[in-house]
Structures are given as structure tokens and as C-alpha cells.
Design an enzyme around this catalytic site. Structure first.
Site, PDB file in Angstrom:
ATOM      1  N   HIS A  65      24.450   6.770 -19.818  1.00  0.00           N
ATOM      2  CA  HIS A  65      23.212   6.762 -18.760  1.00  0.00           C
ATOM      3  C   HIS A  65      23.486   5.951 -17.629  1.00  0.00           C
ATOM      4  O   HIS A  65      22.630   5.255 -17.308  1.00  0.00           O
ATOM      5  CB  HIS A  65      21.952   6.230 -19.599  1.00  0.00           C
ATOM      6  CG  HIS A  65      21.407   7.352 -20.372  1.00  0.00           C
ATOM      7  ND1 HIS A  65      20.510   7.195 -21.507  1.00  0.00           N
ATOM      8  CD2 HIS A  65      21.576   8.765 -20.762  1.00  0.00           C
ATOM      9  CE1 HIS A  65      19.929   8.400 -22.203  1.00  0.00           C
ATOM     10  NE2 HIS A  65      20.897   9.127 -21.950  1.00  0.00           N
ATOM     11  N   HIS A 117      26.437  11.390 -29.192  1.00  0.00           N
ATOM     12  CA  HIS A 117      24.998  12.178 -28.770  1.00  0.00           C
ATOM     13  C   HIS A 117      25.007  13.452 -29.259  1.00  0.00           C
ATOM     14  O   HIS A 117      25.800  14.468 -29.880  1.00  0.00           O
ATOM     15  CB  HIS A 117      24.837  11.910 -27.219  1.00  0.00           C
ATOM     16  CG  HIS A 117      25.742  12.643 -26.313  1.00  0.00           C
ATOM     17  ND1 HIS A 117      25.611  14.115 -26.252  1.00  0.00           N
ATOM     18  CD2 HIS A 117      26.791  12.375 -25.765  1.00  0.00           C
ATOM     19  CE1 HIS A 117      26.833  14.435 -25.490  1.00  0.00           C
ATOM     20  NE2 HIS A 117      27.368  13.369 -25.083  1.00  0.00           N
ATOM     21  N   GLU A 142      25.815  20.567 -24.167  1.00  0.00           N
ATOM     22  CA  GLU A 142      26.313  19.440 -23.539  1.00  0.00           C
ATOM     23  C   GLU A 142      27.181  18.643 -24.349  1.00  0.00           C
ATOM     24  O   GLU A 142      27.084  17.442 -24.367  1.00  0.00           O
ATOM     25  CB  GLU A 142      25.384  18.617 -22.848  1.00  0.00           C
ATOM     26  CG  GLU A 142      24.139  18.187 -23.530  1.00  0.00           C
ATOM     27  CD  GLU A 142      23.208  17.066 -22.577  1.00  0.00           C
ATOM     28  OE1 GLU A 142      23.949  16.336 -22.241  1.00  0.00           O
ATOM     29  OE2 GLU A 142      22.138  17.345 -22.795  1.00  0.00           O
ATOM     30  N   ASP A 181      19.680  20.805 -15.225  1.00  0.00           N
ATOM     31  CA  ASP A 181      20.353  19.615 -15.801  1.00  0.00           C
ATOM     32  C   ASP A 181      21.960  20.207 -15.917  1.00  0.00           C
ATOM     33  O   ASP A 181      22.022  20.894 -16.928  1.00  0.00           O
ATOM     34  CB  ASP A 181      19.751  19.507 -17.060  1.00  0.00           C
ATOM     35  CG  ASP A 181      20.225  18.223 -17.743  1.00  0.00           C
ATOM     36  OD1 ASP A 181      21.122  17.590 -17.053  1.00  0.00           O
ATOM     37  OD2 ASP A 181      19.618  17.709 -18.987  1.00  0.00           O
ATOM     38  N   ASP A 207       0.785  -1.125   0.019  1.00  0.00           N
ATOM     39  CA  ASP A 207       0.028   0.051  -0.039  1.00  0.00           C
ATOM     40  C   ASP A 207       0.809   1.345  -0.033  1.00  0.00           C
ATOM     41  O   ASP A 207       0.515   2.398   0.233  1.00  0.00           O
ATOM     42  CB  ASP A 207      -0.699  -0.065   1.248  1.00  0.00           C
ATOM     43  CG  ASP A 207      -0.391   0.000   2.440  1.00  0.00           C
ATOM     44  OD1 ASP A 207       1.162  -0.097   2.492  1.00  0.00           O
ATOM     45  OD2 ASP A 207      -0.722   0.058   3.527  1.00  0.00           O
ATOM     46  N   GLU A 220      28.142  20.369 -19.287  1.00  0.00           N
ATOM     47  CA  GLU A 220      26.717  20.906 -19.557  1.00  0.00           C
ATOM     48  C   GLU A 220      26.222  21.893 -18.683  1.00  0.00           C
ATOM     49  O   GLU A 220      26.403  21.841 -17.551  1.00  0.00           O
ATOM     50  CB  GLU A 220      25.825  19.472 -19.313  1.00  0.00           C
ATOM     51  CG  GLU A 220      24.343  19.966 -19.815  1.00  0.00           C
ATOM     52  CD  GLU A 220      23.452  18.528 -19.291  1.00  0.00           C
ATOM     53  OE1 GLU A 220      22.501  18.694 -20.009  1.00  0.00           O
ATOM     54  OE2 GLU A 220      23.935  17.793 -18.692  1.00  0.00           O
ATOM     55  N   HIS A 262      19.187  19.696 -25.522  1.00  0.00           N
ATOM     56  CA  HIS A 262      17.925  19.390 -25.734  1.00  0.00           C
ATOM     57  C   HIS A 262      16.993  20.442 -25.410  1.00  0.00           C
ATOM     58  O   HIS A 262      17.610  21.228 -24.467  1.00  0.00           O
ATOM     59  CB  HIS A 262      17.605  17.962 -25.190  1.00  0.00           C
ATOM     60  CG  HIS A 262      17.986  17.795 -23.745  1.00  0.00           C
ATOM     61  ND1 HIS A 262      17.432  18.486 -22.633  1.00  0.00           N
ATOM     62  CD2 HIS A 262      19.034  17.088 -23.210  1.00  0.00           C
ATOM     63  CE1 HIS A 262      18.040  18.023 -21.652  1.00  0.00           C
ATOM     64  NE2 HIS A 262      19.094  17.376 -21.793  1.00  0.00           N
ATOM     65  N   ARG A 320      32.022  15.190 -20.220  1.00  0.00           N
ATOM     66  CA  ARG A 320      31.014  15.844 -20.470  1.00  0.00           C
ATOM     67  C   ARG A 320      30.871  17.066 -19.789  1.00  0.00           C
ATOM     68  O   ARG A 320      31.043  17.013 -18.452  1.00  0.00           O
ATOM     69  CB  ARG A 320      29.690  15.139 -20.403  1.00  0.00           C
ATOM     70  CG  ARG A 320      28.469  15.634 -21.095  1.00  0.00           C
ATOM     71  CD  ARG A 320      27.138  14.911 -21.219  1.00  0.00           C
ATOM     72  NE  ARG A 320      26.431  14.017 -20.166  1.00  0.00           N
ATOM     73  CZ  ARG A 320      26.655  12.993 -19.809  1.00  0.00           C
ATOM     74  NH1 ARG A 320      27.476  12.183 -20.587  1.00  0.00           N
ATOM     75  NH2 ARG A 320      26.172  12.397 -18.924  1.00  0.00           N
ATOM     76  N   HIS A 330      14.004  16.573 -20.616  1.00  0.00           N
ATOM     77  CA  HIS A 330      13.982  16.535 -21.889  1.00  0.00           C
ATOM     78  C   HIS A 330      12.704  17.013 -22.440  1.00  0.00           C
ATOM     79  O   HIS A 330      11.746  16.332 -22.640  1.00  0.00           O
ATOM     80  CB  HIS A 330      14.174  15.239 -22.428  1.00  0.00           C
ATOM     81  CG  HIS A 330      15.630  14.685 -22.280  1.00  0.00           C
ATOM     82  ND1 HIS A 330      16.458  14.150 -23.342  1.00  0.00           N
ATOM     83  CD2 HIS A 330      16.529  14.682 -21.440  1.00  0.00           C
ATOM     84  CE1 HIS A 330      17.609  13.833 -23.031  1.00  0.00           C
ATOM     85  NE2 HIS A 330      17.614  14.195 -21.972  1.00  0.00           N
ATOM     86  N   TYR A 343      33.941  10.597 -25.140  1.00  0.00           N
ATOM     87  CA  TYR A 343      33.995   8.929 -24.531  1.00  0.00           C
ATOM     88  C   TYR A 343      34.895   8.325 -25.254  1.00  0.00           C
ATOM     89  O   TYR A 343      34.628   7.667 -26.442  1.00  0.00           O
ATOM     90  CB  TYR A 343      32.716   8.469 -24.330  1.00  0.00           C
ATOM     91  CG  TYR A 343      31.646   9.567 -24.009  1.00  0.00           C
ATOM     92  CD1 TYR A 343      31.421  10.026 -22.725  1.00  0.00           C
ATOM     93  CD2 TYR A 343      30.911  10.439 -24.908  1.00  0.00           C
ATOM     94  CE1 TYR A 343      30.447  11.035 -22.524  1.00  0.00           C
ATOM     95  CE2 TYR A 343      30.238  11.403 -24.553  1.00  0.00           C
ATOM     96  CZ  TYR A 343      29.814  11.658 -23.280  1.00  0.00           C
ATOM     97  OH  TYR A 343      29.139  12.671 -22.995  1.00  0.00           O
ATOM     98  N   ASP A 370      26.293  14.178 -13.667  1.00  0.00           N
ATOM     99  CA  ASP A 370      25.138  14.615 -14.655  1.00  0.00           C
ATOM    100  C   ASP A 370      23.752  14.384 -13.683  1.00  0.00           C
ATOM    101  O   ASP A 370      23.422  13.490 -13.398  1.00  0.00           O
ATOM    102  CB  ASP A 370      24.895  13.611 -15.798  1.00  0.00           C
ATOM    103  CG  ASP A 370      23.888  14.428 -16.830  1.00  0.00           C
ATOM    104  OD1 ASP A 370      23.113  15.260 -16.147  1.00  0.00           O
ATOM    105  OD2 ASP A 370      23.942  14.151 -17.690  1.00  0.00           O
TER     106      ASP A 370
END
Length: 448
Positions: A244, A355, A393, A272, A38, A416, A359, A414, A366, A397, A261
Site C-alpha cells: 500500500h 495477499h 490480482e 481498479d 472553512d 490486476e 476482492h 502485480r 473493496h 514481492y 495500482d
């Protein structure tokens, strides 16, 4: 700046102005979801619903009725009834009358009356605007309302002849932020920046990634943010090459970089930020070389954030700098990939930068909004305009691979920041945390 309630009422008026006379728009919020037994997951409202209402309780709907020829427009809220017994267990709820006053609606009713009242509201309405295909439960509920209206056909009542996707209209509104939104995003950015600075100061070799995550969460909540805007990434060493990564459970070794990140959500708006720094406070020569390359790429990308310029220009600027650097450093073999232009055209750079460079950002990390001008046949990249908010960003890598200089293996970087397009350029919302090499090293040295 308008009060929050007036801001949301103004947004509802803008939606109504885009609907034909007598048309109806319906929008529900997110349901509560049980985690186990619950115990529910922490509740988070639907962004679209909150954008038009400022109301954060579950089990709620907004109904907007555009003004027909002889009557004024109506804004209606359906929400949970007041219930003192439930409030003992689950906390305060407004109830319809208090919510109507507090959030500026014309009418408000208990959510239990929604289905019955919608049959009357939709009777003789020319069109219905709702989140088409957004969920099977809503589609079924709308079908039930329309069936109820059609059952009245012998009395001369007609059902809406057309349906329209409401969210596409709201996406365009949400893409350009107003002053109220920019202020909230600036606050989210400032809190997020403070959390990154705290994490940077606290980091030591031998710590586990989740210990750094705890520093972030502490700073978010200490300054009034309601939650992380997304699952925080604290990635050390080779984990920084996983875009990610989310486990956050590795021990940080001396000589490694830490990529964080992370951003908070403040009053419905996301921060972000990504920063990368050495766990021991000093960059090695290879780390610094790659870091400076990414920092130059970000500077080039930020310079491309200007009103009237294409969104795609941000990514193109970053890719140009990164690809040149990859060739200069031997990450890419000129004999195999050719010139900079060749390496860009064949996407050879994607081995190390796979990438995009940003965004849209807003209520969702996003955020909504199309990236291309769909009104034109060639669908070119959308032109930036004041009020648009986005991240910038770039990264690099380097996984172990044949032909890749070993000194760069397992380095992931990275950088950003969050920016808002202004009349003359861009405003950075997240500049409260170091990102220059010398500044990072001095910052971390002072913390020690």
C-alpha cells in the site's frame, strides 16, 4: 436498459418488498467533513444512499415505508431546502420538490423537518430497518425518534418492536450488479485502462513517481471521471514491494520496474487496475522471469472465474502456479519447504505472496458482500454467480533476505484486472492496457 432514475426506484421497490408491512427503513448519506478552516474535503456521497437514490447532495436521508394492509408504500426524500444565497457560494442544490420529481420519490421534505416527521412515520410501525451501529450520531438520532414515539404511548401509539440491520440487506443486493452498473463499471475500467496506457507511454528513467501519478489524474479527468477511486500507487524499484505504498515521491532509476495500482471513479463506480512495466521499456531477464510467472498465475485465476465455482478457487489457482514457480526459481528451498503441496499447506509462499487474489468491486473499490456462504454450518466459499464483479490480482514481492537469489531482490510485480461474472465465464473490463511482455515492450518502444 432502464433510465438511471428508474433503476434507483426499482432498487427501492426491491428493499420494500423484503420488509414486513408497515415497517420503516431509514438511510442517510455521508456528512461533509472539514479539511481545515472553512475548507471541506471534496465531498463524496455514501455508497448505500446513492445506490438507492442517485442523489449526490449532502445532508440527505431516504425513508421507505412498506405498504401496510390498506395503504400503498411510501418513498420519501429529505434534503436541503432551496437557498439562493447559499447557492451563490456553494453551487446548485435541488431542493425537495425538484429532487422528488427528478429522482422519483413519492414525497420530499426539507432536512430540517426530519426529526419531527420521523416521530409520526415511526408511530405504530412494527419494525425499523437502519444502519445499526454505523455511527454514534445516527444511533443517537434514532434513539431520539423512538423516545418521541414512546412519549405518545398514552394515546395508544406504539414504537417499533424490533430493529434490523439495513446494510446487510443492501450488501446482498449490491453484490450482484445489474446492467446499468456493469455499463458504468465498464466505463470506469476503460478510462482507468487509458490512464495506465498513458502513464506507461510517458514513463522515463529519472522521472519522479508523482509525475507519473499526474499523467493518471489527467487522463481520469479528461474523460469525465470524477476522482480517483482510491489513492493511486506509483511504486518504483523497491517501493513495489510495499503493498500500500502511497508517497509517490521517489526518483525512478534506469533498469527498475514501475508498479502502478490506480483506477478512477466514474458516476459512483470504481475501476481498479495494476500494471508493472520497465521504466526504460525493456525487462531484464530476472524481471521477465518473475513477470511471466505472475502473468501465468493471473491467467490461471481468470480461468477459475466461472458461475457456480467457489470464489476461493480463484486464489487457489493463482497460489498453485506461483508456488510452483517459486520452487523452480529457488525463491523457496525445496529442502526446507518440501513439495508444492507442502509449501501451500504451510503457506511458505506467503514470504513472496502475502495477499489474496482479488476482492469484490463496485461502488466501493473493496466492495460490500460476504465471501462465504454463511447459511451453511461449515461456511464454505461463496459460489460465483452472473453479475458479481471482482478483481483478479496475483503478485510477487521479493525483498532482500538470506537464501533468496540476489538477482530477484527488490522486484515487486502485480497484475490486476476487473472482471464481471457472466452466464458462461467472465468479462474483463480492463483489457485496454498491455500486459504481455512483448506487447508492453513494443508499446513503450513506439512511445519513444
Amino acid at each position: 436498459m432502464m433510465p438511471a432514475g428508474a433503476v434507483h426506484a426499482n432498487r427501492r421497490a426491491r428493499v420494500l418488498a423484503q420488509m414486513p408491512p408497515g415497517a420503516v427503513a431509514v438511510l442517510g448519506t455521508a456528512p461533509e467533513v472539514m479539511r481545515n478552516g472553512d475548507s471541506p474535503y471534496p465531498y463524496r456521497h455514501d455508497s448505500y444512499f446513492y445506490y438507492l437514490s442517485g442523489f449526490a447532495e449532502p445532508d440527505s436521508f431516504i425513508v421507505l415505508v412498506a405498504a401496510p394492509d390498506a395503504r400503498a408504500a411510501r418513498t420519501i426524500l429529505f434534503c436541503r431546502a432551496k437557498d439562493p444565497d447559499h447557492e451563490i457560494w456553494d453551487g446548485f442544490r435541488y431542493g425537495p420538490e425538484a429532487a422528488r420529481t427528478a429522482f422519483g420519490f413519492d414525497e420530499a421534505y426539507p432536512i430540517d423537518e426530519l426529526d419531527a416527521r420521523m416521530v409520526g412515520i415511526l408511530s405504530n410501525a412494527p419494525a425499523l430497518h437502519y444502519a445499526l451501529g454505523h455511527g454514534a450520531a445516527l444511533d443517537a438520532q434514532v434513539a431520539g425518534w423512538l423516545k418521541g414515539v414512546r412519549a405518545l404511548g398514552r394515546t395508544g401509539v406504539t414504537a417499533p418492536a424490533t430493529t434490523h440491520h439495513l446494510l446487510a440487506l443492501l450488501d446482498e443486493m449490491r453484490l450482484v450488479k445489474d446492467a446499468h452498473e456493469v455499463a458504468l463499471m465498464a466505463r470506469a475500467g476503460a478510462i482507468s485502462a487509458g490512464a495506465h496506457a498513458r502513464a506507461m507511454r510517458a514513463t522515463r528513467p529519472g522521472m519522479i513517481e508523482y509525475e507519473i501519478e499526474a499523467e493518471l489524474l489527467h487522463e481520469f479527468r479528461r474523460h469525465g471521471a470524477q476522482a480517483p477511486a482510491y489513492s493511486s500507487i506509483v511504486a518504483s524499484g523497491p517501493n513495489a514491494c510495499v503493498l500500500h505504498y502511497s508517497a509517490n515521491d521517489r526518483r525512478i532509476l534506469d533498469g527498475e520496474l514501475v508498479l502502478i495500482d490506480a483506477g478512477c471513479e466514474f458516476d459512483g463506480y470504481a475501476g481498479d487496475i495494476t500494471r508493472t512495466y520497465p521504466a526504460n521499456g525493456r525487462f531484464t531477464a530476472p524481471q521477465r522471469t518473475l513477470y511471466d510467472l505472475v502473468l501465468r498465475a493471473q491467467a490461471a485465476a481468470l480461468a477459475a472465474v466461472r458461475p457456480g465455482q467457489p470464489y476461493s478457487g480463484i486464489h487457489e489457482a493463482a497460489v498453485q502456479v506461483l508456488t510452483e514457480g517459486m520452487l523452480d526459481l529457488g525463491l523457496l528451498d525445496k529442502r526446507k519447504v518440501g513439495s508444492v503441496d507442502d509449501a501451500i499447506n504451510t503457506r511458505a509462499f506467503a514470504q513472496f505472496y502475502m495477499h489474496g487474489t482479488g476482492h469484490w468491486l463496485g461502488m466501493d473499490v473493496h466492495d460490500v458482500g460476504v465471501y462465504r456462504d454463511l447459511a451453511l454450518p461449515e461456511k464454505p466459499s461463496r459460489a460465483l454467480q452472473p453479475g458479481m464483479a471482482l478483481t483478479v490480482e496475483p503478485g510477487i514481492y521479493v525483498r532482500p533476505a538470506d537464501g533468496v537469489p540476489e538477482q530477484y531482490w527488490n522486484i515487486g510485480i502485480r497484475i490486476e484486472d476487473d472482471v464481471v461474472v457472466t452466464e458462461t465465464g467472465a468479462r474483463i473490463l480492463t483489457d485496454g492496457v498491455p500486459k504481455d511482455v512483448a506487447e508492453i515492450e513494443a508499446w513503450m518502444k513506439a512511445a519513444r
